[in-house]
Scaffold this motif. Structure first.
Motif, PDB file in Angstrom:
ATOM      1  N   GLU A  96      59.903  40.266  29.469  1.00 19.50           N
ATOM      2  CA  GLU A  96      58.568  40.517  29.049  1.00 19.50           C
ATOM      3  C   GLU A  96      57.888  40.384  30.863  1.00 19.50           C
ATOM      4  O   GLU A  96      57.359  41.258  31.383  1.00 19.50           O
ATOM      5  CB  GLU A  96      57.877  40.855  28.051  1.00 19.50           C
ATOM      6  CG  GLU A  96      58.090  41.293  26.932  1.00 19.50           C
ATOM      7  CD  GLU A  96      59.079  40.314  25.696  1.00 19.50           C
ATOM      8  OE1 GLU A  96      59.680  39.576  26.547  1.00 19.50           O
ATOM      9  OE2 GLU A  96      60.012  40.903  25.082  1.00 19.50           O
ATOM     10  N   ASP A  99      60.054  41.984  33.398  1.00 18.70           N
ATOM     11  CA  ASP A  99      60.474  43.155  33.588  1.00 18.70           C
ATOM     12  C   ASP A  99      58.989  44.149  34.337  1.00 18.70           C
ATOM     13  O   ASP A  99      58.620  44.617  34.714  1.00 18.70           O
ATOM     14  CB  ASP A  99      59.872  44.179  31.902  1.00 18.70           C
ATOM     15  CG  ASP A  99      61.438  44.141  31.776  1.00 18.70           C
ATOM     16  OD1 ASP A  99      62.474  43.606  31.391  1.00 18.70           O
ATOM     17  OD2 ASP A  99      62.301  44.220  30.246  1.00 18.70           O
ATOM     18  N   LYS A 100      57.135  43.017  33.760  1.00 20.73           N
ATOM     19  CA  LYS A 100      56.064  43.588  34.550  1.00 20.73           C
ATOM     20  C   LYS A 100      56.328  42.999  36.015  1.00 20.73           C
ATOM     21  O   LYS A 100      55.704  43.824  36.540  1.00 20.73           O
ATOM     22  CB  LYS A 100      55.646  42.820  33.743  1.00 20.73           C
ATOM     23  CG  LYS A 100      55.069  43.249  32.583  1.00 20.73           C
ATOM     24  CD  LYS A 100      53.772  42.126  31.924  1.00 20.73           C
ATOM     25  CE  LYS A 100      54.314  42.529  30.614  1.00 20.73           C
ATOM     26  NZ  LYS A 100      52.785  41.792  30.033  1.00 20.73           N
ATOM     27  N   ARG A 104      55.744  45.718  38.715  1.00 19.48           N
ATOM     28  CA  ARG A 104      55.033  45.683  39.886  1.00 19.48           C
ATOM     29  C   ARG A 104      55.381  46.145  41.651  1.00 19.48           C
ATOM     30  O   ARG A 104      54.667  46.645  41.948  1.00 19.48           O
ATOM     31  CB  ARG A 104      53.808  44.420  39.695  1.00 19.48           C
ATOM     32  CG  ARG A 104      53.215  44.213  40.443  1.00 19.48           C
ATOM     33  CD  ARG A 104      52.635  42.735  40.665  1.00 19.48           C
ATOM     34  NE  ARG A 104      53.402  41.862  41.067  1.00 19.48           N
ATOM     35  CZ  ARG A 104      53.247  40.796  41.156  1.00 19.48           C
ATOM     36  NH1 ARG A 104      52.260  40.472  41.415  1.00 19.48           N
ATOM     37  NH2 ARG A 104      54.387  39.953  41.799  1.00 19.48           N
TER      38      ARG A 104
END
Length: 112
Positions: A96, A99-100, A104
């Motif tokens: 996660e 992925d963030k 971004r």
């Protein structure tokens, strides 16, 4: 008898350790993430940002990326669809979070 027990115990520990290492490697990869809005400009921007962050990204529309304990691959269709797959990441970092960070980078390059 004691020697057989010790050898058996060592063998069990070795097998368990190898199995645990395999399980951790499987957990260390993430599902692919696909971006549908990766224009040529945003694709180049994202590659540059990843390189500035210390991730090696080869020239071209597809290839392997690596750095800072991360290895993966990317493929871009040359228009707008970019798929990134992280195959290895640092142990304490979740998919996660990876992925963030990727989202971004894309958002920053798309001016979001």
């Amino acid at each position: 008898m004691k020697m057989k027990s010790i050898v058996s115990l060592l063998l069990i520990c070795l097998v368990f350790s190898l199995g645990l290492a395999q399980a951790q490697n499987e957990k260390n990869s993430c599902k692919s993430i696909t971006f549908l809005n990766a224009t040529p400009d945003s694709f180049e921007c994202m590659k540059n940002k990843l390189q500035d962050y210390g991730i090696d990204v080869p020239p071209g529309n597809e290839g392997e990326l690596s750095g800072k304990g991360v290895t993966g691959s990317f493929e871009w269709d040359g228009k707008s669809i970019l798929t990134i797959t992280i195959e290895k990441k640092p142990f304490g970092v979740s998919c996660e979070i990876v992925d963030k960070m990727l989202i971004r980078f894309v958002d920053e390059c798309n001016g979001v």
